[in-house]
Each structure stands twice: as C-alpha cells, then as structure tokens.
Design a protein around this motif. Structure first.
Motif, PDB file in Angstrom:
ATOM      1  N   GLU A 214       0.843  -1.204   0.000  1.00 46.30           N
ATOM      2  CA  GLU A 214       0.000   0.000   0.000  1.00 46.30           C
ATOM      3  C   GLU A 214       0.877   1.254   0.000  1.00 46.30           C
ATOM      4  OE1 GLU A 214      -4.244  -0.872   2.127  1.00 46.30           O
ATOM      5  OE2 GLU A 214      -2.543  -0.701   3.478  1.00 46.30           O
TER       6      GLU A 214
ATOM      7  N   GLU B  80      -1.905   8.467   6.278  1.00 45.99           N
ATOM      8  CA  GLU B  80      -3.075   8.314   5.393  1.00 45.99           C
ATOM      9  C   GLU B  80      -2.707   7.380   4.251  1.00 45.99           C
ATOM     10  OE1 GLU B  80      -5.415  12.148   4.779  1.00 45.99           O
ATOM     11  OE2 GLU B  80      -3.346  12.822   4.862  1.00 45.99           O
ATOM     12  N   LYS B  81      -3.733   6.687   3.715  1.00 40.37           N
ATOM     13  CA  LYS B  81      -3.479   5.837   2.549  1.00 40.37           C
ATOM     14  C   LYS B  81      -3.692   6.658   1.284  1.00 40.37           C
ATOM     15  CE  LYS B  81      -4.794   1.623   4.869  1.00 40.37           C
ATOM     16  NZ  LYS B  81      -5.511   0.377   4.862  1.00 40.37           N
ATOM     17  N   CYS B  82      -2.844   6.451   0.271  1.00 39.18           N
ATOM     18  CA  CYS B  82      -3.012   7.162  -1.002  1.00 39.18           C
ATOM     19  C   CYS B  82      -3.858   6.284  -1.912  1.00 39.18           C
ATOM     20  CB  CYS B  82      -1.668   7.391  -1.694  1.00 39.18           C
ATOM     21  SG  CYS B  82      -0.455   8.233  -0.691  1.00 39.18           S
ATOM     22  N   ASP B  83      -4.977   6.789  -2.356  1.00 42.77           N
ATOM     23  CA  ASP B  83      -5.793   6.064  -3.322  1.00 42.77           C
ATOM     24  C   ASP B  83      -5.249   6.388  -4.716  1.00 42.77           C
ATOM     25  OD1 ASP B  83      -7.656   5.110  -5.069  1.00 42.77           O
ATOM     26  OD2 ASP B  83      -9.405   5.910  -4.009  1.00 42.77           O
TER      27      ASP B  83
ATOM     28  N   ASN C  22      -6.056   5.349  -7.467  1.00 43.11           N
ATOM     29  CA  ASN C  22      -7.067   5.526  -8.518  1.00 43.11           C
ATOM     30  C   ASN C  22      -7.411   7.002  -8.689  1.00 43.11           C
ATOM     31  OD1 ASN C  22      -7.497   2.777  -9.110  1.00 43.11           O
ATOM     32  ND2 ASN C  22      -8.641   2.604  -7.176  1.00 43.11           N
ATOM     33  N   LEU C  23      -7.200   7.772  -7.622  1.00 42.00           N
ATOM     34  CA  LEU C  23      -7.529   9.207  -7.697  1.00 42.00           C
ATOM     35  C   LEU C  23      -6.398   9.997  -8.339  1.00 42.00           C
ATOM     36  CD1 LEU C  23      -9.237  10.022  -4.246  1.00 42.00           C
ATOM     37  CD2 LEU C  23     -10.310   9.536  -6.441  1.00 42.00           C
TER      38      LEU C  23
ATOM     39  N   TRP D 169       0.275  13.144  -4.445  1.00 44.50           N
ATOM     40  CA  TRP D 169      -0.210  13.160  -3.056  1.00 44.50           C
ATOM     41  C   TRP D 169       0.638  14.083  -2.183  1.00 44.50           C
ATOM     42  CZ3 TRP D 169      -4.665  10.950  -1.034  1.00 44.50           C
ATOM     43  CH2 TRP D 169      -5.434  10.293  -1.982  1.00 44.50           C
TER      44      TRP D 169
ATOM     45  N   GLU E 183     -11.146  14.383   2.587  1.00 44.44           N
ATOM     46  CA  GLU E 183     -11.641  13.466   1.556  1.00 44.44           C
ATOM     47  C   GLU E 183     -12.495  14.204   0.532  1.00 44.44           C
ATOM     48  OE1 GLU E 183     -13.622  10.027   3.098  1.00 44.44           O
ATOM     49  OE2 GLU E 183     -14.078   9.322   1.062  1.00 44.44           O
TER      50      GLU E 183
ATOM     51  N   SER F 269      -9.276  15.715  -7.527  1.00 49.15           N
ATOM     52  CA  SER F 269      -8.919  14.686  -8.510  1.00 49.15           C
ATOM     53  C   SER F 269      -9.897  14.706  -9.681  1.00 49.15           C
ATOM     54  CB  SER F 269      -8.837  13.305  -7.862  1.00 49.15           C
ATOM     55  OG  SER F 269     -10.101  12.784  -7.663  1.00 49.15           O
TER      56      SER F 269
END
Ligand code: NAP
Length: 337
Positions: free
Chosen positions: A93, A113-116, A118-119, A125, A286, A293
């Motif tokens: 991740e 925080e997790k980086c998505d 897909n965004l 980030w 969020e 994005s």
C-alpha cells in the motif's frame, strides 16, 4: 522482520544563519532490524520539500514546532508499506505522512493516510492531493470565496500552494494575478496555469504593473510570502477585502520577523487580515481530494509537481534551490531505488 534495512536519514547539524546551506545538514545511517506489534515499515518513494521547514530550524522555542540539532529533518513523504505488523495496513500500500527525510521509516500508523492511486499518481499526493492542494482548496473556497466579479492576487503564485490556488480562483471565474521571481515563471503561470497576469516582483516597477492590471482594487490577496510584496499590495486592497495569511516564506530565514507597514489600508478599506491553518480541516480532506482529482481528470486544473531524482543526500541542495525559487509547483525529491 523478514530483512535488515540500512536507513539513511538527514539530520540538522547546525542551526542555519540566514538561508539554510548544505552544510547545516548531515546524512547518517542506522540499521532497522525489528518491527514491533502494530508497526509498519515504509520505504520512502517521494519527499516533499517544504518552505515552512526553515521556520523550524531555530535555536529557540518561539514557534509551535522545532527541529533541534541532531534531530531528523521533518517532512512529508509518500512511501510504500514493505512490512506490516499493523492490521490496518498491508504490504504494497502507498501511504502519505509526516515521516521525515529518510529512506525507511517505522511507524505505528498514527497520522498516516493511505493514497488512493485511482484518484491520482503517488507524487501528486505531495502536491495537489497533499497539503498544498488542500490548503489552496479550503483557504480559497471556504475563507476567501472567489467569484467572477473579484480580483485575486496570489503572492508566491508559482509555488506548491500558489500554483493550485490561482487555478481554483480561475475556476471560480475571478480575474487572477500572480507574483513570482522570474519572467520564465511568469510566462509559465499564464501559459500553463491560465493566470490572467503574472508579475516579476524582482522588477523595480512591479508595483506600478500590479496597480495597472488591477483596474479596480484587489478583493483577495492570497499571501504565501509576506515581506515587501505583501506590504505594498495592501495599498490597493479593496473595500471589505481579505488578506489570507497562508504563509510568510520571506520571513522564515530572518532573525527578526517583520510585519507590514501599510496595515492602515485595512482600516480605511474595512478589510481584514485572516489567519489560516490547514489542520483545522482534517475531517474534510476526503471531500477536497475527490473534487481536486475530479478537476484533474477533467483537465480543469493541473497539479504542478517539480520532480528531482536522487538519494536522500540530495535533500539539502534541493532545499537551497527552493529558497532560490527554482521550483515550478511543488518541489519533490523522487528517491532512487
Ligand atoms: N497555512 C497553512 O496551513 C499552510 C499550509 C501549507 C503551506 N503554507 C505556507 O504556504 C507558503 C507556500 O508554501 P509552499 O509549500 O507552496 O512553498 P513554495 O511556494 O513551493 O516554495 C517557496 C517559494 O517561495 C518563494 N521565495 C523564496 N524565498 C523568498 C523570499 N525571500 N521572498 C519571497 N518569496 C520567496 C520562491 O518563489 P518565487 O520564485 O516566486 O520567489 C519559492 O519557490 C509557505 O509560507 C508555507 O509555510 C501554509
């Protein structure tokens, strides 16, 4: 732990006098061979170069945070979880956090925080999807409220926050003017980011140029640098205008921090100086990231990210370059594998 890792980290070796120099920093190594329950091991991929760091490199407790001699240099990173003993994180991740200028870091996961992906891509980030983008988003849309009838000045327009702030003000329909330190950066602001006007504040007649392009007065002054540019601009603040104090980069390397002389115009024009700290908006990150994005994917905004590749040793040189204004957008060190 599956393997042993040799970490390389940048520490403060002396308190800078004036602008930080390469030899104010040192690189040290250490072995990482244990991971306790709930900990993760993150391999740094990208390191954000933050102007605000200079304010922390002081031999005093005058400000909220500081980096002491021999301490790890603070900084936001994007990295990959390579081992995890924390049920909330899995290997592979990508995460974002203030984990410091180092190749590997062990964390208990707090504040990470997790980086998505897909965004947006991982390096974004640290720019548009990170604190610079979030700061521009909330300080403009929640506090300054740009609209088609407004004149907006972005001081420090070509930096990480400024480059996004100007584009958001343009999306809101405002007339957007930016200041930066070279003609090349001015050209970039207009041609790449859609600014209406860009002014090189190193030119001696910059204020005349600013007054000429602000046919009426300025409704919003979005200030990243403080100093002379902000001070002079106050003379043309509009009625009930707002001066958003995002940052004061011109003052961070000074021993004695100076405020503006022309504050009297705030009284005359019923205008206000407004402080801002992004951490007040943590519970809405969020929402901002989804919009940022979306705008990125619809090609309504760009997330300028100035990548330089190298090892962590390169950090001191890039930090010097940041204060020379060499960055177009967010300065990011991409670590070699
Ligand atoms: N309030 C918040 O929550 C918040 C959050 C994030 C950042 N910030 C603040 O926002 C400001 C901008 O941060 P950033 O990350 O976007 O940095 P940045 O603008 O990407 O980088 C610093 C820029 O400052 C300019 N500069 C350097 N020395 C200067 C000087 N002596 N006088 C005037 N300008 C100088 C240079 O641009 P030019 O080439 O244009 O001179 C340089 O590129 C910083 O002050 C930071 O502390 C605040």
């Amino acid at each position: 732990m599956n393997n042993k890792y040799i970490n390389k980290k940048v520490i403060l070796s002396s308190y800078p006098v004036g602008l930080a120099k390469k030899n104010d920093f040192s690189v040290v190594t250490e072995e990482i061979d244990t991971l306790n329950d709930n900990e993760i091991l993150v391999k740094t991929k990208y390191i954000g170069i933050d102007a605000a760091l200079r304010l922390l490199l002081r031999d005093s407790d005058d400000f909220l945070f500081r980096v002491k001699k021999d301490d790890l240099i603070r900084g936001s990173i994007v990295g990959e979880v390579i081992e995890s003993k924390n049920p909330k994180f899995s290997d592979g991740e990508y995460v974002l956090g203030s984990l410091g200028v180092q190749k590997y870091c062990v964390s208990n996961g707090e504040g990470i925080e997790k980086c998505d992906l897909n965004l947006a891509n991982p390096e974004l980030w640290l720019s548009g999807m990170g604190l610079p983008g979030l700061t521009a988003y909330f300080s403009l849309l929640d506090v300054c409220k740009p609209s088609p009838d407004k004149n907006v000045l972005i001081i420090g327009a070509a930096g990480a926050v400024g480059s996004i702030a100007g584009q958001i003000a343009k999306l809101a329909g405002s007339k957007v003017i930016g200041t930066t330190s070279s003609d090349e950066k001015c050209k970039w602001l207009i041609e790449e980011l859609g600014y209406d006007h860009a002014i090189n504040y190193k030119n001696k007649d910059w204020f005349e140029e600013l007054s000429a392009v602000s046919d009426k007065r300025l409704d919003i002054i979005f200030d990243n640098t403080g100093g002379q540019v902000m001070d002079e601009s106050l003379k043309i603040i509009g009625m009930k205008g707002i001066v958003l104090l995002c940052g004061s980069t011109s003052q961070y390397s000074e021993n004695e921090i100076k405020g503006p002389n022309n504050y009297i115009w705030l009284g005359t024009m019923r205008a206000r100086l407004q402080g801002f700290v992004i951490f007040d908006y943590e519970d809405r990150y969020e929402e901002a990231r989804l919009n940022l994005s979306k705008w990125l994917n619809e090609k309504k905004i760009k997330m300028p990210t100035h990548l330089v590749e190298g090892d962590v040793d390169k950090f001191p040189e890039i930090f010097e370059d940041l204060y020379k204004g060499k960055n177009y957008g967010k300065f990011v060190l991409k670590l070699n594998d």
